[in-house]
Design an enzyme around this catalytic site. Sequence first.
Site, mmCIF file in Angstrom:
data_model
loop_
_atom_site.group_PDB
_atom_site.id
_atom_site.type_symbol
_atom_site.label_atom_id
_atom_site.label_comp_id
_atom_site.label_asym_id
_atom_site.label_seq_id
_atom_site.Cartn_x
_atom_site.Cartn_y
_atom_site.Cartn_z
ATOM 1 N N LYS A 141 -0.961 -59.555 56.498
ATOM 2 C CA LYS A 141 -0.724 -61.127 57.194
ATOM 3 C C LYS A 141 -1.649 -61.050 58.345
ATOM 4 O O LYS A 141 -2.259 -60.045 59.226
ATOM 5 C CB LYS A 141 0.563 -61.085 57.570
ATOM 6 C CG LYS A 141 1.333 -61.761 56.309
ATOM 7 C CD LYS A 141 2.881 -62.045 56.633
ATOM 8 C CE LYS A 141 3.589 -62.675 55.418
ATOM 9 N NZ LYS A 141 5.045 -62.922 55.627
ATOM 10 N N ARG A 173 7.538 -55.991 50.606
ATOM 11 C CA ARG A 173 6.949 -57.105 49.600
ATOM 12 C C ARG A 173 5.581 -57.095 49.753
ATOM 13 O O ARG A 173 5.081 -57.321 50.981
ATOM 14 C CB ARG A 173 7.510 -58.349 50.073
ATOM 15 C CG ARG A 173 6.813 -59.691 49.162
ATOM 16 C CD ARG A 173 7.711 -61.068 49.310
ATOM 17 N NE ARG A 173 6.996 -62.028 48.554
ATOM 18 C CZ ARG A 173 5.784 -62.695 48.704
ATOM 19 N NH1 ARG A 173 5.239 -62.286 49.964
ATOM 20 N NH2 ARG A 173 5.313 -63.533 48.185
#
Length: 274
Positions: A221, A255
């Site tokens: 991210k 995740r």
Amino acid sequence: MTINCKGKLIDLSTPKVMGILNVTPDSFFDGGRYKDENSILNQVENMLNQGATFIDIGAYSSRPNADFVTENEELQRIVPIVELLVKYFPEIIISVDTFRSEVAKQTIKAGASLINDISAGFLDEKMLQTVANLSVPYIMMHMRGTPQTMQTLTDYDNLTKDVNFYFSERISKARALGIIDLILDPGFGFAKTTQQNFELLNQLELLNIADLPLLVGVSRKSMIYKTLDTTAQNALNGTTALHMIALQKGAKILRVHDVKEAKECITLYNQLHA
């Protein structure tokens, strides 16, 4: 600490890996990469062989300013993929990344095992009741607004306290409807600045309320690649570094885009705490 996925009890006292399969054309890292059956099957087989316990399928990109996708288009994208994976991997545990109750209903019917909702029921008033009716585990994430508006909604009095208050209200509502297995996702990158993401990670253990498992999704991210002045494609090392911190602070599910590296991180963490 277990969850029941269609009769399979998954023990989360040992952290697990959730592999990401995006079947969207516009996801921030792997958008458009998995377009045909062979590429999808190969990727999922790789993730399962590398140690993924869950495969999380998303057909609506939730990156900032993502394009709107109709419910019908989301269903057309995702239901055939769930059916395909259940056919080729009968033991697979599929998580469906959706905030729509009808998509939840149709994908569980097609063979998925749990629902991963970025809005914790706020974007579809029928979602919580639907999950309760389906009797499946439910991942509820902290977010404000929608993927299109969340970047403007980053004002908090006290971030960690506000996130905990949000979850306490959502947990209460879910429990009242009869949802048994709940997993909390702090929502890194959703209605949070880079600095706020690191603040939340640093205080992650304070979110361990009601003894519910925490899912952490920081894989590649912007909080990582912007801090390192690089790109999502070059953010694997930074991802692994934050994964170990998340595990140390109580994360039970990672995740991820890169299953092998996350699984290795968990193996080292387990050895550290053996």
